[in-house]
Design a protein around this motif. Sequence first.
Motif, PDB file in Angstrom:
ATOM      1  N   ALA A 173      -1.934  59.414  22.655  1.00  0.00           N
ATOM      2  CA  ALA A 173      -2.843  58.477  23.327  1.00  0.00           C
ATOM      3  C   ALA A 173      -3.767  57.815  22.316  1.00  0.00           C
ATOM      4  N   ALA A 176      -1.776  55.345  20.146  1.00  0.00           N
ATOM      5  CA  ALA A 176      -1.542  54.094  20.871  1.00  0.00           C
ATOM      6  C   ALA A 176      -2.831  53.288  20.953  1.00  0.00           C
ATOM      7  N   ASP A 177      -3.916  53.980  21.214  1.00  0.00           N
ATOM      8  CA  ASP A 177      -5.219  53.300  21.316  1.00  0.00           C
ATOM      9  C   ASP A 177      -5.539  52.608  19.986  1.00  0.00           C
ATOM     10  N   LEU A 180      -3.519  49.519  19.568  1.00  0.00           N
ATOM     11  CA  LEU A 180      -4.086  48.457  20.406  1.00  0.00           C
ATOM     12  C   LEU A 180      -5.303  47.840  19.726  1.00  0.00           C
ATOM     13  N   GLY A 209       3.454  55.125  27.619  1.00  0.00           N
ATOM     14  CA  GLY A 209       3.353  55.321  29.063  1.00  0.00           C
ATOM     15  C   GLY A 209       2.947  54.024  29.742  1.00  0.00           C
ATOM     16  N   ASP A 210       2.838  54.102  31.061  1.00  0.00           N
ATOM     17  CA  ASP A 210       2.485  52.910  31.850  1.00  0.00           C
ATOM     18  C   ASP A 210       1.153  52.315  31.396  1.00  0.00           C
ATOM     19  N   LEU A 211       0.187  53.196  31.162  1.00  0.00           N
ATOM     20  CA  LEU A 211      -1.157  52.717  30.828  1.00  0.00           C
ATOM     21  C   LEU A 211      -1.148  51.914  29.535  1.00  0.00           C
ATOM     22  N   VAL A 212      -0.467  52.440  28.528  1.00  0.00           N
ATOM     23  CA  VAL A 212      -0.437  51.769  27.232  1.00  0.00           C
ATOM     24  C   VAL A 212       0.366  50.475  27.335  1.00  0.00           C
ATOM     25  N   GLN A 214       0.670  48.633  29.881  1.00  0.00           N
ATOM     26  CA  GLN A 214      -0.171  47.665  30.588  1.00  0.00           C
ATOM     27  C   GLN A 214      -1.250  47.104  29.643  1.00  0.00           C
ATOM     28  N   ALA A 215      -1.868  48.015  28.879  1.00  0.00           N
ATOM     29  CA  ALA A 215      -2.926  47.585  27.957  1.00  0.00           C
ATOM     30  C   ALA A 215      -2.362  46.632  26.908  1.00  0.00           C
ATOM     31  N   ARG A 218      -1.765  43.296  28.391  1.00  0.00           N
ATOM     32  CA  ARG A 218      -3.036  42.567  28.548  1.00  0.00           C
ATOM     33  C   ARG A 218      -3.418  41.877  27.234  1.00  0.00           C
ATOM     34  N   GLU A 241       7.358  46.610  37.756  1.00  0.00           N
ATOM     35  CA  GLU A 241       6.186  46.717  38.647  1.00  0.00           C
ATOM     36  C   GLU A 241       4.888  47.012  37.897  1.00  0.00           C
ATOM     37  N   VAL A 242       4.972  47.717  36.783  1.00  0.00           N
ATOM     38  CA  VAL A 242       3.768  48.017  36.008  1.00  0.00           C
ATOM     39  C   VAL A 242       3.207  46.740  35.389  1.00  0.00           C
TER      40      VAL A 242
END
Lengths: 818, 432
Positions: A173, A176-177, A180, A209-212, A214-215, A218, A241-242
């Motif tokens: 996490a 990935a952060d 980003l 994952g989905d969150l990353v 999506q980020a 964005r 869908e994500v």
Amino acid sequence: MKPWFVLAVALTALAGLLSTSLEAAEVRAEQPDQPWLQVLQSPEATLQQKDAACSALKREGTARSVPALAALLRHPDLSHSARHALETMPFPEAAEALRAALARTTGLVQVGIADSLGKRGDKAAVPGLAGLLANGDTQVATAAAAALGRIGGPEAVRALQQAWAGPTQATPAVLADSLLRCGHGFLADGENAAAVDVFRTLVDGPEAGDLVRQAAFRRSVSAAGDLAPTVIAAAMREGDEVLQAAALQLTQEFRDSRMTDAMVALLPQVSGALQLGLIDNLGWRRDPAAGPALLALARQTNAPGRLAAVRGLGWVGDASAVAVLVETAADPDAELRKAARDALLVLHRGPVTQSLLAQLETGNKAVQAEAIQALAGRADTAAVPRLLELARSSPEATQTACFRALALLAGEPHLPSLARLVIEADTAATREAAQDALGTACQRVEARQHHLDVTPIVQGIAEHTHSPEARAALLAVGALLVDPQVRAVTLTAARDGEARVREAAIRSMCESRDPAFLPSLLALARDSSDVAYRALATRGYVRLVTDENASLDAKSRLARLREILAVAQRPEEQRVVLGGLAAVPDPTALALAVQLLEEPAIQAEAGRAIVQIAASLAGTPQPATEAALRKVWALTADPRLRQDIEAVFKQMHGMRGFLTDWQVAGPYGQDGKDYTALFDIAFPPETNRDEVAWKSMPTGTDPQRPWLLDLLKHLSGEQCVAYLRTHLYSEEAEPARIEFGSDDGLKVWLNGQVVHTHNTARPLTVGSDPVNVTLKPGWNTLLIKVTQNNLGWECCARLVRPDGSPLEGVRVEAGKTE
Amino acid sequence: MTSRRQFLRRTGGLFGAGVAAPLFVPTSALGRGGFVPPGERVTLGFIGVGGQGGGHLLGGAWTYLAGGYTARRDVQVLAVCDVWRERRDQACQRVNRHYADTLGQDNYRSCQACTDFRQVLDRDDVDAVLIATPAHWHATMAVMAAQAGKDIYCEKPTAVTVRESRAVLDAVHRYGRIYQAGTQQRSEYGGKFRLACELVHNGRIGRLQEIYAYREGGSIAWPTRFGPSQPVPGNVDWDLYLGPAPWLPYDGNTGAHRFDVGELNWGQHHYDIVQWGAQADTTGPVELFLHEGKSAYRYASGVAVYGMPYPGERVGMDGGVCFVGSEGRITVDRGDLVSDPPHLVREPIRPEDQRVYHADSHSGNFLECVRTRKPTICDAKVAHRSASALLLSGIVRVLRRPLKWDPERECFPDDEEANRLLSIAQRPPWRA
């Protein structure tokens, strides 16, 4: 802990370490960090002193102080202190020191140093940090990843991507952060292509994952610049869908009109939840470019997005939406109805008022009523002339809606027309509606302007050619106003030859809120041959006397109630007076009610009045109150009244021992001193009592807590203190306990000796601070100091025996001269 | 790590497109009395359940949310967390008791008690967290929650340094999280603050000139670190209480605001309304100074903000602000809205008037935004700028000299001494 305390600690340290010579003082002036450096370098200095020196160097340290701080970076107890100073120092030496320490530390100390390098954005630290990504310590590897993310740049990205693809102890996490963040850094530097590369890895890579994903999506949209709306729309059409969910959220965040256009174009290309979400967001964006699309949807009776479209139309639509909104406001569906009504209240583009007025010309009464309601809700005074016309000529339902709107909209210039509608009404129902509207409008105008031209009402009442019903209706309006002209015309009408007018005038007087009618009401209650008028006058008199707005004190109220009681001949009127008496929290009122207890016809009401008065006096229990309650108890069998009596006794019992007779002085404060500092500053009540202007402290301000001393209500203020003083008389030396509660801190003196201190900020808890004391024979002076941080400022004190049992026989007198 | 149901809620749950709700609570919980089915509820984890967090969770004397979030039918509390054992256990028991009573199932247990908030962040079934810990933790937890894919309600102060505050905004924006600051004056108290700001925005007091914030700025300072130590009781996790603060020996004080300086606790309420009224939600001061010994600043618009009450005005202390314009003034707090001349506050807002974000329930707004993914009334941008106004005012209180601030670059140009006070080093392994 305050900064000055840290400073004080450091200065204390310096006292033992520095020369006090003039030479040293000069050194301090030229080199502000010199004293702190000496602390850091001194073998005698304690950890505490060195920590305080680091705190000072955070602000004052120069490049010269870096070596001394760097020496502490590896220290397990002082590394954080040193970083506190070094992390924000603008000198390259600070970064060098941190980099050097990074290579020579392990574990949490190394983690902290990596974090500081990251926060400094130190690009030279990248190789060292990159090397740590393979560290076996998860916390170290993760901290290195986080730092690289903060620093950014191609080298950091390479290291992070390598770790992302291969084995590392850093948590995914955070990796990935960091990627980003690096991508964002590229964006900030205008390197969009590099940014997109980073984001694409994360969006497309199955590892994220989905969150990353999506980020990253964005961020990649941010990189698209002018094409962002196109990218968002494409994701909504074609993404999984994500990404669709992320894209939908982004449709709210990109505020320019191109996004609106893209959303409108997208509407027919998506379906279901996405389409509904788009419609919802189109309204939310408040871009009028969405108006036509939402209007079209709002017109489709069965469209799934109709509700969202109607909601949004208020913000993005214009006058062309009025017809559909008014129609929808009359829809049987409650949600749609509410959405349309809300939208009509905020719709503001184009000639909305004219469009609403045009709706009044339609034959549909429900639509007319909604349009009128909307005009009223919009405070649309331009509609008043037309509403006045419609009120005169429309069928009853529309007329009623018009009068309701006029009550809210009519201003002073419209009052003559409104009065005319009262006078010329052809049915009783119309007249009543017009009268209500006129009365409400008059009160509204009077409240706003503090004066009102009452001519239309006064003339309408005085004009004998008008129907008695019309004059009576205007007299009822007059009861709502406090005005000498209205008063005069009402008194004249009370002698009118027409019985209906006379009666209306008397009723108006009896219902008036004008205290100048009190003598007339007293005379009416005394002299009228009509028992109904006597009762009405008595009721009106008592109401005016006990009205809080009348601002009469208890003594004046009581005097006037005695007057009306003297003329109240029948039990009906006497009961009304007792009702007024019950609202006077005064021992004399209690005594008067006790007298009336002897009258069998009004005994029950007298009993209830006694209980009500006693309840309001429970904060200061007196033998007379107890005796009155016992008398009622003996006479009544009413279980509810007995229950109330028990409750009052319980309340009085709960008050036993509370000290409620106090004098107060304050508030006292000093610039720059908060409540904790003020606790130890001696103000005149402590130092020079003769100078203090003691005032009586009000009690019983909170009926639920009658023992409360509410300093905030009485003094108000923040970051200040107040003093309370009272005197206690004991026949002999008496061990006692005083149970204090305070909001906030508390200091207590008994006979000049401090017997309790508690410097704190807290809400009041009754009895939180019990203090055992011994009262000396004779008078004892009890002085307390209560500090105030913010919000509540209260205290209470209860005197009991040391074992908590009641302590009888101690006299309390705040005003006794010392 | 992330909650898939959150993504799906927007596209499925809200609009009923038929995406099945995950079975994170027993289907038997589909309860009596119109209780909302679990799949449509927002699932919450509470981090910090002392006075403030406990009030949010279960209601209390101070709270604006009767019965707390637990009593809301559109919420399911899945976890409570506190460093104090008794607090978390009691809170957990009360939540479970409430659900058991509401559902009529005596053995129903859905809420978990945790010591470490990371356990809450690790739960995939928790949509959002409510952070009501000691102030020095707020920003760090909010950043970690955003990185874990949680939506966030965070108590004020939302950060204790300007840099932390920016980190929260960046993380929330990076991950598209919903964030709401505990500055509920924008939503609650009968809309008084909203009306005051709308009146100001629409020129009812003429040109806005001055704002009285009633309170000064605030900051944070660490205490003496190497004093005498007491044994740490077995029922408290002292290390987790301290978190990013420097290590201190246990001294029995686990207060929420023990490191506060000045008005750090309450100030954000005031400065939040200052910012709202000044239409400064995306910017901040350009210069800071002392006025009558109190912190003060000026916006680029020329509007001056004073960290003190309006002289002689009794309204305002309770979270309030006084807006002074060329043609009158409006003062508002939680209890009152008054103006001079008095009729200013009685004139209605008209359809063509400029409006602000409208919400009548702070908790309702948060939950609605969690579902719809719209920004809340006090989102991270708003909170960052309100917190910055407070914290920058705190810096001028410390330095006691005029300062220039660049609200775009968020730094004090050419003023390294002041820039050093924009952040503090955190205790590893914590980082905001």
